[in-house]
Design a protein around this motif. Structure first.
Motif: not given
Ligand SMILES: Cc1cc2nc3c(=O)[nH]c(=O)nc-3n(C[C@H](O)[C@H](O)[C@H](O)COP(=O)(O)OP(=O)(O)OC[C@H]3O[C@@H](n4cnc5c(N)ncnc54)[C@H](O)[C@@H]3O)c2cc1C
Length: 386
Positions: A122, A124-125, A130-131, A155-157, A205, A211, A360, A365, A367, A369, A386
């Motif tokens: 899947f 997306v990221t 990021g988020s 981070f696409i698994s 990782l 991933t 994790l 999928p 966070s 927060n 945000y």
């Molecule tokens: C092992 C693993 C497998 C994964 N598999 C997949 C996958 O298959 N497909 C996929 O699409 N993604 C995947 N991901 C990605 C995962 O969904 C993202 O890592 C996650 O959604 C967070 O995004 P980011 O890492 O860019 O963190 P960021 O968005 O950079 O955030 C970093 C930190 O800041 C905080 N933060 C950011 N904005 C705010 C805000 N406005 N208010 C408060 N706090 C905030 C977050 O909560 C987090 O703690 C995977 C990640 C990992 C580690």
């Protein structure tokens, strides 16, 4: 609400426990240390039809609800395994089911149901978004009867373990949009055909989730693989969020129960200073506290899944369940590790592996927060953060 499991749900729990006994700690430990994919486990679950739980019977699946699907994932984690190896099929299925057309469903679902095709990826990221998923930049440009995909994902698994990937890509440039939640589209990417133009770089990782970073260089996707309407993809993904949160909560509950049971057993058996360490309140109470929080989270999980299956609104409950369960599992992980003392760090006890795996769930999928932001804004009516 009555959260007593039906006879069928109890039977599902029993059957999953039975299958999982064939894949004991040593199996998962070896998979983890060699960074392998639990191929035999996933194949077995597919053969038995459990990964087709959410596929309607008319397409060869078992047509079960989210409650049943969540019990399957919970019991995998409760057994000492890790459901993330195969959960994406359940997470992503909803997008195809709700928004795919009849031809797409007939083309893919029966083969996914038998395990002939694997949809465990899947995409997306992205590194710069990021988020904030509405900021993704990977583009899908229409050219005749196909789209050309260009860009980068992170981070696409399970891309190398899947035949199909659901992909979110941009079909209208961000700056041209009034409503920033539009302009994104969902595609089914046939990974077997995309190999030459899709560069998959595995990431090293903390956990073994297969991933990757993905680099798309004019990856061709036929127009018939667009799901639903062009530009509505983000809405389709959001539609799947409640199901996803409930399923993650169930995985966390499974982990939490594993930690509590292991901790309680070890605390009862380990003798130091002439008595079982669990007779000390400093050891016993953190385990009991984690147990209390897991049981409480479990009630919210069933409240959420029951409402989901009744097709009632469940955004608040699904987010609460995800938050409470993942935090409770992490609390249980810490209690379990502390209870095991130095042995908690030894791979042969499996605690350190499960510790890494459960961490994790507070981040992906989604966070916690952002889950709190949902509760703050949509449930408590506070200003957007945000
Ligand atoms: C092992 C693993 C497998 C994964 N598999 C997949 C996958 O298959 N497909 C996929 O699409 N993604 C995947 N991901 C990605 C995962 O969904 C993202 O890592 C996650 O959604 C967070 O995004 P980011 O890492 O860019 O963190 P960021 O968005 O950079 O955030 C970093 C930190 O800041 C905080 N933060 C950011 N904005 C705010 C805000 N406005 N208010 C408060 N706090 C905030 C977050 O909560 C987090 O703690 C995977 C990640 C990992 C580690």
């Amino acid at each position: 609400m009555d959260f007593n499991l039906t006879t069928e749900q109890q039977q599902i729990r029993y059957e999953i426990k039975k299958v999982c006994r064939e894949f004991p700690d040593a199996y998962w430990r070896a998979i983890d240390s060699k960074k392998e994919y639990p191929e035999a486990f996933v194949r077995k679950l597919s053969e038995l039809g459990w990964l087709a739980a959410l596929i309607p019977e008319e397409y060869g699946g078992t047509g079960l609800g989210i409650t049943e699907a969540s019990i399957i994932l919970e019991e995998i984690n409760h057994s000492g395994g890790v459901a993330t190896a195969c959960h994406a099929q359940m997470y992503t299925m909803g997008t195809l089911l709700r928004h795919g057309n009849e031809e797409q469903k007939k083309r893919y679902l029966p083969k996914i149901a038998t395990g002939e095709l694997r949809l465990q990826a899947f995409g997306v990221t992205e590194p710069d978004a990021g988020s904030e998923s509405t900021r993704i930049q990977t583009s899908a440009t229409r050219q005749g009867d196909k789209y050309l995909i260009n860009g980068q994902k992170i981070f696409i698994s399970r891309v190398l373990q899947s035949d199909l990937m659901l992909l979110l890509a941009r079909t209208t440039p961000y700056d041209e949009l009034k409503d920033k939640t539009r302009g994104l589209s969902v595609f089914i990417v046939d990974l077997r055909e995309a190999k030459k133009t899709l560069d998959v770089k595995p990431l090293d990782l903390m956990i073994n989730h297969h991933t990757n970073a993905l680099f798309f260089d004019n990856v061709e996707v036929p127009v018939e693989n667009l799901i639903g309407e062009e530009g509505s993809g983000f809405r389709y993904i959001i539609d799947g969020w409640n199901a996803e949160r409930i399923l993650v909560a169930a995985e966390a509950i499974g982990d939490g129960r594993w930690f509590v049971e292991r901790a309680a057993k070890y605390a009862t058996e380990r003798i130091v200073f002439g008595k079982a360490i669990g007779s000390n309140q400093g050891v016993q109470f953190p385990i009991a506290k984690a147990y209390a929080n897991i049981e409480a989270a479990d009630l919210v999980r069933f409240q959420a899944s029951t409402k989901f299956d009744r097709k009632e609104k469940c955004g608040a409950e699904a987010n609460l369940a995800k938050y409470l369960a993942s935090e409770a599992a992490w609390e249980a992980a810490n209690a379990c590790l502390t209870t095991h003392g130095g042995y908690g760090f030894a791979a042969e006890y499996d605690v350190e592996r499960k510790f890494r795996e459960t961490r994790l769930l507070t981040i992906a999928p989604v966070s916690n927060n952002l889950v709190l932001a949902y509760l703050g804004q949509h449930v408590l009516g506070m200003p957007k953060s945000y």
